[in-house]
Design a protein around this motif. Structure first.
Motif, PDB file in Angstrom:
ATOM      1  N   PHE A 111       0.814  -1.204   0.000  1.00 40.49           N
ATOM      2  CA  PHE A 111       0.000   0.000   0.000  1.00 40.49           C
ATOM      3  C   PHE A 111       0.859   1.269   0.000  1.00 40.49           C
ATOM      4  N   TYR A 112       1.982   1.252   0.780  1.00 39.41           N
ATOM      5  CA  TYR A 112       2.804   2.458   0.920  1.00 39.41           C
ATOM      6  C   TYR A 112       4.000   2.464  -0.035  1.00 39.41           C
ATOM      7  N   ALA A 113       4.050   1.503  -0.936  1.00 41.52           N
ATOM      8  CA  ALA A 113       5.211   1.405  -1.830  1.00 41.52           C
ATOM      9  C   ALA A 113       5.386   2.678  -2.659  1.00 41.52           C
ATOM     10  N   ARG A 114       4.286   3.249  -3.146  1.00 35.46           N
ATOM     11  CA  ARG A 114       4.390   4.453  -3.979  1.00 35.46           C
ATOM     12  C   ARG A 114       4.912   5.637  -3.156  1.00 35.46           C
ATOM     13  N   LYS A 115       4.352   5.786  -1.946  1.00 27.52           N
ATOM     14  CA  LYS A 115       4.768   6.899  -1.077  1.00 27.52           C
ATOM     15  C   LYS A 115       6.268   6.795  -0.757  1.00 27.52           C
ATOM     16  N   ILE A 116       6.700   5.586  -0.349  1.00 27.33           N
ATOM     17  CA  ILE A 116       8.110   5.405   0.011  1.00 27.33           C
ATOM     18  C   ILE A 116       8.998   5.534  -1.220  1.00 27.33           C
ATOM     19  N   GLY A 117       8.478   5.106  -2.344  1.00 28.45           N
ATOM     20  CA  GLY A 117       9.233   5.252  -3.587  1.00 28.45           C
ATOM     21  C   GLY A 117       9.477   6.714  -3.922  1.00 28.45           C
ATOM     22  N   VAL A 118       8.472   7.577  -3.667  1.00 28.60           N
ATOM     23  CA  VAL A 118       8.630   9.019  -3.917  1.00 28.60           C
ATOM     24  C   VAL A 118       9.725   9.593  -3.005  1.00 28.60           C
ATOM     25  N   TRP A 119       9.778   9.165  -1.759  1.00 27.84           N
ATOM     26  CA  TRP A 119      10.815   9.667  -0.839  1.00 27.84           C
ATOM     27  C   TRP A 119      12.206   9.218  -1.294  1.00 27.84           C
ATOM     28  N   ASN A 120      12.320   7.973  -1.720  1.00 30.32           N
ATOM     29  CA  ASN A 120      13.626   7.515  -2.221  1.00 30.32           C
ATOM     30  C   ASN A 120      14.063   8.321  -3.442  1.00 30.32           C
ATOM     31  N   ASP A 121      13.112   8.666  -4.288  1.00 29.07           N
ATOM     32  CA  ASP A 121      13.444   9.503  -5.451  1.00 29.07           C
ATOM     33  C   ASP A 121      13.906  10.882  -4.998  1.00 29.07           C
ATOM     34  N   GLY A 122      13.253  11.411  -3.936  1.00 33.70           N
ATOM     35  CA  GLY A 122      13.648  12.722  -3.405  1.00 33.70           C
ATOM     36  C   GLY A 122      15.060  12.688  -2.845  1.00 33.70           C
ATOM     37  N   ILE A 123      15.423  11.566  -2.185  1.00 29.51           N
ATOM     38  CA  ILE A 123      16.787  11.439  -1.649  1.00 29.51           C
ATOM     39  C   ILE A 123      17.798  11.445  -2.784  1.00 29.51           C
ATOM     40  N   ALA A 124      17.498  10.698  -3.835  1.00 26.14           N
ATOM     41  CA  ALA A 124      18.445  10.612  -4.948  1.00 26.14           C
ATOM     42  C   ALA A 124      18.612  11.951  -5.648  1.00 26.14           C
ATOM     43  N   ALA A 125      17.541  12.771  -5.634  1.00 24.97           N
ATOM     44  CA  ALA A 125      17.603  14.048  -6.353  1.00 24.97           C
ATOM     45  C   ALA A 125      18.048  15.216  -5.469  1.00 24.97           C
TER      46      ALA A 125
END
Length: 648
Positions: free
Chosen positions: A566-580
């Motif tokens: 359920f939270y995979a998309r939300k956590i995925g967005v945060w990981n993208d924010g870390i990388a950027a």
């Protein structure tokens, strides 16, 4: 193969009437004429044309069950003769007007470039000439022959009332279908052919049925042979010849070419199977006497005498009396004859009684009779049987099935039953085509409405979903499958589903998933979206069940896998924010958001632990960059955050 041209006594043979070398049929198989008729196979060849089995693509596209027709492709010898082609077109136009169950239907005369062709009803069966051959040497019995003659007479009466004379009636121009119906071919076309052009598809061995000057000598009156305009009497003469041959397996004049005097002097003998009253009519026709019978008089002689039912009991009584006397004298074999006579009487009475019953009882009782008797019962009751099925079709269309929709499937079942009795009936085939067109028109209109609604994407309420589901049921009722939806409808659906998943909107996901499984299940473009939505819906359900158990004071294991999904998309967005992230502030935003979110969870998710590890590494990486640029003070808070994350 060289076509034989037979000369007639007293007839000249001009140069232009000499035999024509027939060409081998062209290979038309698989070709499409006029963008409509796809040729399948060769059925027969005549001197001037070839006949093929073909599919009418327009009928096939309209959903007609039987789109098969016969296509007669004219040879170039005829199409190059403008006068002959004009005559043929005129006669074909007349033939199109002959809508009778015992006359083959001519649908059209058309051309595709230089190729002229005639479209006709496709028949399955055999010519009467083959029936006659099988009946040798005695010919058909009267009961069987009468069923054939009645239909020929009906066809001639219908045509003559419309001013059309056949002028080439013969056994090979009379077709017996597999259902026992009679069809007369080439009605009104024979006279359109040029002298010397024979047209005989059903009697390819030819023999004495060679067509000369548009007629066949063995069945032509002296008037036709003399070149006079065809008259009704010429058809009646041919009918007499055909009837004689049918009942005796012999031609009345043994196919001799006789002039008028020789014909009148010829000794004719009545066929043993022909009733005396009918022979009186046919003998006058064959002798071409001055006072010849009309078709109505001939038809009258084929019917039982009106007083026969009064005489018959006397005959039976006399026969029984003779049988009794013979039995007294020791002739017990007469008892068997008496029983046979009684059985025949009972059988005829049963036929007459069944014919007087209502149509449903008539059809139910057909199984007790021979195929020829069944065919006779059907033909004699044709009009009321057709009317019966027409009423049943109307009733079936009104039968409740889908609100506001005619019940086409029920009507189709009625037509299937009707066509089992009259498979080549024009009125039934026309009704079938009309119903198919109506059904297809409704289907296409509803399909357009469905596409429009899916493109608009009005999925915001359960009512809208219910309306779409109703549309689907209507379409499947009319067409058994859903139409293609199109790229625009798929794009709309994917966009709405993605938005619902991003917002964790469980009700919207459920509605959209129901729509997706109903309409987009076979569409490749939406498959991934539907799969993701199913995973999201499953996760939502698992989390909801956990929350419910806790709220009710119970205990339950937290559904970690469901939460991860359920939270995979939300956590995925945060990981993208870390990388950027370019600076510490961007990393701090992720740090604060993750910390607040983790506090709401009863357990620590593996994916959050992995995120914090990535975030710590990112802090260390940025701190090292600052230290390398001698900005130790600025790097200190970053290292502190990294240590805090590492200690969790």
């Amino acid at each position: 193969m060289t076509q034989t041209r037979t000369t007639v006594p007293g007839q000249s043979c001009p140069e232009q009437d000499l035999p024509v070398e027939a060409q081998a049929p062209m290979d038309w198989q698989g070709k499409v004429l006029k963008g409509r008729y796809r040729i399948a196979s060769l059925l027969g060849s005549g001197g001037m044309s070839d006949v093929y089995r073909a599919t009418d693509l327009h009928l096939e596209e309209a959903g007609a069950k039987d789109a098969q027709v016969a296509v007669k492709i004219l040879r170039s010898e005829l199409t190059r003769d403008g006068n002959a082609l004009g005559l043929l077109a005129k006669e074909a136009a007349k033939s199109k007007c002959l809508a009778h169950p015992n006359i083959i239907r001519v649908y059209d005369l058309d051309h595709d470039g230089d190729v002229w062709f005639m479209v006709m009803e496709l028949l399955e069966g055999e010519p009467l000439s083959k029936v006659i051959q099988r009946a040798k040497p005695q010919g058909l019995k009267w009961k069987g022959a009468k069923a054939v003659l009645d239909q020929i007479i009906q066809a001639l009466a219908y045509s003559h009332q419309r001013g059309i004379v056949h002028a080439d009636l013969k056994p090979s121009n009379i077709f017996v279908t597999r259902q026992g119906s009679i069809k007369i071919l080439d009605f009104g076309v024979a006279q359109a052919l040029r002298p010397g052009h024979q047209e005989d598809f059903l009697n390819q061995s030819l023999g004495d049925e060679t067509t000369v000057y548009g007629y066949t000598p063995a069945y032509a009156s002296t008037s036709l042979i003399a070149g006079k305009e065809p008259q009704v009497e010429d058809d009646l003469y041919a009918l007499a010849c055909v009837s004689y041959e049918l009942l005796s397996s012999r031609h009345p004049f043994d196919r001799q070419r006789l002039d008028e005097q020789q014909r009148k002097a010829f000794k004719l003998a009545r066929p043993g199977n022909m009733p005396g009253r009918l022979w009186g009519c046919f003998r006058r026709l064959l002798k071409e006497e001055a006072r010849r019978p009309s078709l109505a008089e001939i038809e009258k002689t084929t019917r039982p005498l009106p007083w026969a039912h009064l005489i018959y009991p006397l005959v039976v009584a006399a026969a029984l009396g003779s049988a009794f006397y013979a039995w007294q004298q020791g002739g017990k074999e007469v008892a068997a004859a008496r029983e046979e006579l009684k059985a025949q009487s009972d059988h005829q009475a049963a036929l007459a009684e069944l014919s007087s019953r209502p149509v449903t009882q008539l059809l139910a009782g057909l199984g007790g009779f021979s195929p020829l008797e069944r065919a006779g019962l059907l033909m004699s009751n044709r009009d009321r049987i057709i009317d019966h099925f027409g009423q049943k079709v109307d009733e079936a269309l009104k039968a409740p099935a889908r609100a506001d929709l005619p019940n086409f499937p029920a009507a189709a079942k009625v037509l299937v039953e009707a066509l089992s009795y009259f498979p080549n009936d024009d009125s039934l085939r026309t009704l079938e085509a009309q119903l198919n067109q109506r059904r297809l028109g409704l289907y296409n209109a509803l399909a357009e409405e469905l596409r429009a609604r899916l493109v608009q994407g009005d999925f915001g309420s359960q009512g809208a979903v219910d309306e779409l589901t109703g549309l689907k049921a209507d379409l499947l009722f009319l067409g058994k499958q859903l139409p293609a939806l199109g790229d625009q409808a798929i794009t709309t659906y994917k966009g709405q589903m993605s938005a619902a998943i991003d917002q964790d909107d469980a009700p919207a996901i459920a509605r959209l998933l129901a729509i997706g499984e109903t309409f987009y299940g076979q569409e490749q473009g939406a498959a991934d979206t539907i799969k993701a939505a199913k995973q999201q819906e499953s996760a939502i359900a698992a989390l909801a069940n956990y929350d419910k158990a806790v709220a009710e004071g119970g205990t339950a294991d937290y559904p970690v896998d469901a939460a991860e999904a359920f939270y995979a998309r939300k956590i995925g967005v945060w990981n993208d924010g870390i990388a950027a992230a370019k600076d510490g502030q961007a990393l701090d935003a992720v740090f604060e958001a993750e910390k607040a979110f983790a506090a709401t969870l009863p357990v620590d998710l593996p994916s959050l632990k992995a995120l914090r590890h990535n975030l710590a590494n990112a802090y260390i990486s940025q701190a090292n960059d600052l230290i390398a640029h001698r900005r130790v003070v600025a790097a200190a808070p970053l290292m502190q955050r990294a240590n805090e994350l590492m200690s969790d």
